[in-house]
Design an enzyme around this catalytic site. Structure first.
Site, mmCIF file in Angstrom:
data_model
loop_
_atom_site.group_PDB
_atom_site.id
_atom_site.type_symbol
_atom_site.label_atom_id
_atom_site.label_comp_id
_atom_site.label_asym_id
_atom_site.label_seq_id
_atom_site.Cartn_x
_atom_site.Cartn_y
_atom_site.Cartn_z
ATOM 1 N N HIS A 359 0.795 -1.234 0.000
ATOM 2 C CA HIS A 359 0.000 0.000 0.000
ATOM 3 C C HIS A 359 0.819 1.271 0.000
ATOM 4 O O HIS A 359 0.259 2.353 0.048
ATOM 5 C CB HIS A 359 -0.928 0.039 1.209
ATOM 6 N N LYS A 547 -10.066 13.622 3.560
ATOM 7 C CA LYS A 547 -9.223 12.436 3.657
ATOM 8 C C LYS A 547 -8.350 12.615 4.881
ATOM 9 O O LYS A 547 -8.391 13.679 5.516
ATOM 10 C CB LYS A 547 -8.359 12.268 2.410
ATOM 11 N N ARG A 548 -7.564 11.594 5.250
ATOM 12 C CA ARG A 548 -6.645 11.771 6.367
ATOM 13 C C ARG A 548 -5.747 12.983 6.127
ATOM 14 O O ARG A 548 -5.439 13.323 4.982
ATOM 15 C CB ARG A 548 -5.769 10.522 6.540
ATOM 16 N N LYS A 553 -0.593 14.512 1.153
ATOM 17 C CA LYS A 553 -1.914 14.764 0.567
ATOM 18 C C LYS A 553 -2.165 16.254 0.335
ATOM 19 O O LYS A 553 -3.148 16.650 -0.288
ATOM 20 C CB LYS A 553 -3.004 14.169 1.453
ATOM 21 N N THR A 655 -9.021 6.329 -3.052
ATOM 22 C CA THR A 655 -10.329 5.767 -3.397
ATOM 23 C C THR A 655 -11.420 6.826 -3.295
ATOM 24 O O THR A 655 -12.474 6.671 -3.914
ATOM 25 C CB THR A 655 -10.702 4.570 -2.495
ATOM 26 N N LYS A 659 -14.985 7.501 -5.405
ATOM 27 C CA LYS A 659 -16.314 7.707 -4.831
ATOM 28 C C LYS A 659 -16.912 9.020 -5.320
ATOM 29 O O LYS A 659 -18.105 9.104 -5.644
ATOM 30 C CB LYS A 659 -16.232 7.737 -3.304
HETATM 31 C C1 PLP Z 1 -12.699 6.419 1.099
HETATM 32 C C2 PLP Z 1 -12.348 6.823 2.458
HETATM 33 C C3 PLP Z 1 -11.026 7.155 2.770
HETATM 34 C C4 PLP Z 1 -9.917 7.141 1.745
HETATM 35 O O1 PLP Z 1 -9.813 8.405 1.155
HETATM 36 P P1 PLP Z 1 -8.570 8.821 0.234
HETATM 37 O O2 PLP Z 1 -8.934 10.167 -0.241
HETATM 38 O O3 PLP Z 1 -8.493 7.830 -0.865
HETATM 39 O O4 PLP Z 1 -7.374 8.814 1.110
HETATM 40 C C5 PLP Z 1 -10.748 7.527 4.064
HETATM 41 N N1 PLP Z 1 -11.699 7.588 5.008
HETATM 42 C C6 PLP Z 1 -12.986 7.294 4.737
HETATM 43 C C7 PLP Z 1 -14.004 7.397 5.821
HETATM 44 C C8 PLP Z 1 -13.348 6.895 3.459
HETATM 45 O O5 PLP Z 1 -14.635 6.579 3.204
#
Ligand code: PLP
Length: 810
Positions: A359, A547-548, A553, A655, A659
């Site tokens: 990862h 995101k985190r 990022k 991801t 979404k």
């Molecule tokens: C999809 C998702 C992530 C991953 O987000 P990235 O932007 O790909 O890092 C993190 N937390 C939650 C709650 C998610 O649904």
């Protein structure tokens, strides 16, 4: 499958019976929380009954079981998803109404299980959903953390961490399986035994911890397949409990022992702040690996006896990152020491069963343990790795003599450390990256030593997401519009979303899309006003960066853009923009000071901008506290612009980009991770890309010619002024200046290339938002994004794993 409830009457009956048996009160006297719990318990019970019925017809000699080992499963609330998968959402909704209850409200009361951090855990959860939907028998193996990461609260702009006691009100989906508990040995010493020319080892004087499983049913779409998620919890083993202390009346001592043991499954570690290296983390990893492998072999033995050679035919063991890297060695340990299998044979069996997903490409994030710590805690496991390491050295010397450089990259034991990625590589038959770019970087850089040795082991499996959860559940208005246009087949097969192409210029459909977007934006605005007090106007562009929090990022780059726009509006530079709401959400690991400062910065910028009447019709900034699957499901559907701006070569896949695209957002992103594949699918015209690409980043770093100071000095009036505002008091009103962020920019020479990509980023944002007022074109492109997003369903991903890695036909 016959329907779960034949009528609303039956549903109401069963619901009230469950509620009364749980609470010994009439359903009309229960709180909504209790009603939620009763309904979830009813669905859980149905799932388990269904699971048993399916199992009764199961032929163990015909199918292969996949065990997906992951320290995290960020499953999110389950009720709404299971009602969809069981096809009984309407009947349950109607039954609730007749009981004077609102299903949507009950659904919103479900607490997020604290079982994961972010992307990695969410991927595992999407895979559970997809495997069950595709009829693949894939079972999760994970940890049942008593406390999740933490509940994030913002106080004075700062992130404050509260205990996430997610189990407080009970977890209706789980069932404890005490009879399947496993004793897990820690420490002690190894003794060798000989008999009739065979030898094996035992671990003596070990301290045993009892791993107790809790099973959660995983309901597949259509309800035909119900898999299992097994979560392990640590408890003291009776034979180890400090009885002497207990009998002597020294309860404190006896309890301290119990607490030490239970600590193993007490907390979820943050995944991104150098927290690994803690002994407790290694105990977690070994506990769930040892218990999981044990329970797999138990099951196998019941069906197939001791035909261990055929294990790989019936069992695939997938390891999500290196946290379960000890699966291979543990499988060998049991086969050799307890099942009488010869050492080399055991290795071949283990390797044929195990596969591995990487990862991260960041070398500093690769997991390592000091040999001294590792050997003391896991003496027998260490012996096995040590022996395999010796054999590996021999292999290298045979194949390519004098290749110290190769050993330096690939040896499991190196520099007094156990290198877990190397353990994963040696003890598996397959390794995959999670996007095309990521896999290429693994081959060329991160794992290039292994690629030289075993190129055939490498494959790419671009991540995916559950389109049922993140489109059908999260965005009911859009889902209804889609089903109305192309039928409901897309729920089963996301590729059918491509049929939406025919509606990209259909005025009625586009109007429907616009309406749905408005509904979602209004819903999110209500949530945000409640969660953080910021009022957003749903007619604004919703620009979403969730995101985190992590340096790579680049939430800081987002903030710089906002500060730039703000300054240009304030100084009457003639800048014209569409009114925009900038929405952030995400947690920073407790000990990750820099990331927490960026959160504080966002809240300070929000404080300044939102309270400035001169601009507050044009820009708003909101930080949504406590990002989790539940509120993510409100955020994604309301998004117009999806910020995916990690520096190229840093994000393995991402991801949320998928979404958001699926929900009809426009992507503003770098050429990183799966953004590249999104661009290939939608076409470069339908995505706003900017900044250096991975090759350019690499070249720039290698050239040694990049200087953050130059970038800062070159444009003191614009970029320089933004950097200065971190420390000149203009953002200090809420909670002070941001010296450490400025220091970080210059002492690390802008490692994350925020200054390098700044201009092209702001330019790209401007280009993209200029088109917002052309509603037809904007919405048409949004629908185009949804139409192209079927590829990113995790159903596609899981089928590829099944075909190429686990070798099962489905
Ligand atoms: C999809 C998702 C992530 C991953 O987000 P990235 O932007 O790909 O890092 C993190 N937390 C939650 C709650 C998610 O649904």
């Amino acid at each position: 499958m016959s329907p779960l409830f034949s009528s609303t009457e039956e549903c109401i009956n069963e619901f009230t019976t469950m509620a009364e048996s749980l609470y010994a009160r009439k359903i009309s006297h229960l709180t909504h929380q209790e009603c939620f719990y009763a309904l979830a318990s009813l669905i859980a019970q149905k799932a388990k009954t269904q699971q048993a019925a399916i199992l009764a017809h199961h032929d163990a000699h015909k199918v292969k079981d996949v065990y997906y080992f992951s320290l995290e499963f960020l499953i999110g609330p389950l009720l709404d998803n299971y009602l969809l998968n069981f096809g009984c959402r309407d009947v349950v909704k109607e039954s609730c109404e007749k009981l004077g209850l609102n299903l949507d409200e009950l659904v919103s009361l479900e607490v997020d299980p604290g079982l994961g951090n972010g992307g990695l855990g969410r991927l595992a959860a999407c895979f559970l959903d997809s495997a069950a939907a595709c009829g693949i028998r894939m079972h999760g193996m994970g940890m049942r953390y008593h406390y999740g990461l933490f509940r994030q609260v913002i106080e004075g702009g700062r992130q404050v961490e509260h205990m996430d006691n997610w189990l407080e009100r009970g977890f209706p989906w789980e069932r404890k399986r005490t009879s399947d508990a496993v004793l897990v040995p820690f420490g002690g010493h190894v003794e060798r035994h000989d008999k009739d020319g065979r030898f094996w080892f035992t671990q003596e004087d070990a301290a045993y911890v009892k791993a107790v499983p809790y099973d959660v049913p995983i309901v597949g779409f259509g309800g035909e397949t119900i898999n299992n998620l097994r979560l392990w919890s640590a408890q003291p083993a009776e034979q180890n409990f400090n009885l002497a202390a207990f009998n002597a009346g020294n309860y404190a001592e006896a309890m301290r022992f119990r607490d030490d043991v239970e600590a193993i499954s007490q907390i979820l570690y943050p995944n991104d702040s150098g927290e690994h290296g803690r002994l407790l983390r290694l105990k977690q990893e070994y506990l769930f690996v040892c218990a999981g492998i044990h329970s797999i072999l138990d099951t196998f033995e019941k069906e197939h006896g001791s035909a261990w050679d055929s294990l790989p035919q019936y069992v695939a063991i997938h390891t999500n990152d290196t946290h379960p890297a000890l699966c291979g060695p543990e499988l060998m340990r049991i086969l050799v020491d307890e099942k009488d299998v010869e050492f080399s044979d055991a290795f071949e069996i283990a390797r044929a069963c195990v596969s591995y997903t990487n990862h991260t490409v960041m070398p500093e994030a690769l997991e390592c343990w000091p040999i001294s710590v590792f050997r003391q805690l896991l003496p027998r496991t260490y012996m096995i790795i040590d022996e395999m390491d010796k054999r590996f050295h021999e292999l290298i010397n045979e194949k390519c003599a004098n290749r110290q450089d190769l050993l330096a990259k690939t040896a499991m034991l190196w520099d007094d450390k156990v290198r877990m990625a190397c353990v994963s590589m040696v003890f598996s038959h397959s390794v995959n990256g999670v996007s095309e770019l990521h896999t290429k970087i693994l081959e060329r850089e991160t794992l290039n030593g292994f690629y030289e040795l075993w190129p055939e082991k490498f494959t790419n499996k671009t991540n995916g997401i559950s389109h049922r959860r993140f489109l059908a559940n999260a965005n009911p208005s859009y889902a209804a519009l889609i089903s109305n246009a192309i039928g409901t087949g897309w729920l089963q097969d996301a590729r059918e979303l491509a049929k939406l192409s025919a509606f990209e210029h259909d005025a009625a459909f586009l109007e429907g899309f616009a309406q749905s977007k408005r509904i979602n934006k209004a819903r999110l605005s209500t949530y945000i006003e409640h969660a953080c007090g910021v009022k957003l106007d749903p007619s604004m562009i919703f620009d979403v960066h969730v995101k985190r929090f992590h340096a790579y990022k680049r939430q800081l780059l987002s903030v710089f853009k906002i500060l730039d726009i703000y300054a240009r509006l304030k100084h009457h530079t003639g800048l014209h923009i569409e009114p925009t709401a900038f929405i952030f959400s995400g947690k920073a690991a407790q000990s990750y000071t820099y990331a927490k400062e960026v959160i504080r910065l966002i809240n300070s910028v929000a404080d300044v901008v939102n309270n400035d009447p001169e601009v507050s019709d044009l820009i708003k900034v909101a930080f949504v506290p406590n990002f989790a699957v539940s509120n993510a499901q409100y955020i994604y559907p309301a998004c117009d612009i999806s910020e995916q701006i990690s520096w190229a070569g840093s994000e393995a896949s991402g991801t949320s980009n998928m979404k958001l695209m699926m929900n009809g957002a426009h992507t503003l992103g770098t050429r990183d991770g799966a953004n590249i594949e999104i661009a290939q699918l939608v076409g470069e015209d339908a995505i706003q890309l900017f900044g250096l690409n991975a090759k350019e980043v690499e070249d720039l770093r290698a050239s040694g010619s990049y200087w953050a100071w130059d970038r800062y000095n070159r444009d003191r009036l614009r970029l320089g002024r933004i950097v200065d505002s971190l420390t000149d008091g203009s953002l200090a009103h809420l909670s002070g200046n941001f010296e450490s962020i400025k220091d970080e920019l210059f002492t690390n020479n802008d490692h994350d290339l925020v200054l390098a990509d700044f201009y092209s980023y702001v330019e790209a944002w401007k280009n993209l938002t200029e088109h917002y007022t052309d509603a037809h074109a904007w919405n048409s492109e949004a629908v185009h994004n949804t139409a192209q997003s079927g590829y990113f369903s995790s159903d596609r991903t899981i089928r590829e794993y099944a075909r190429d890695i686990w070798h099962i036909g489905s």
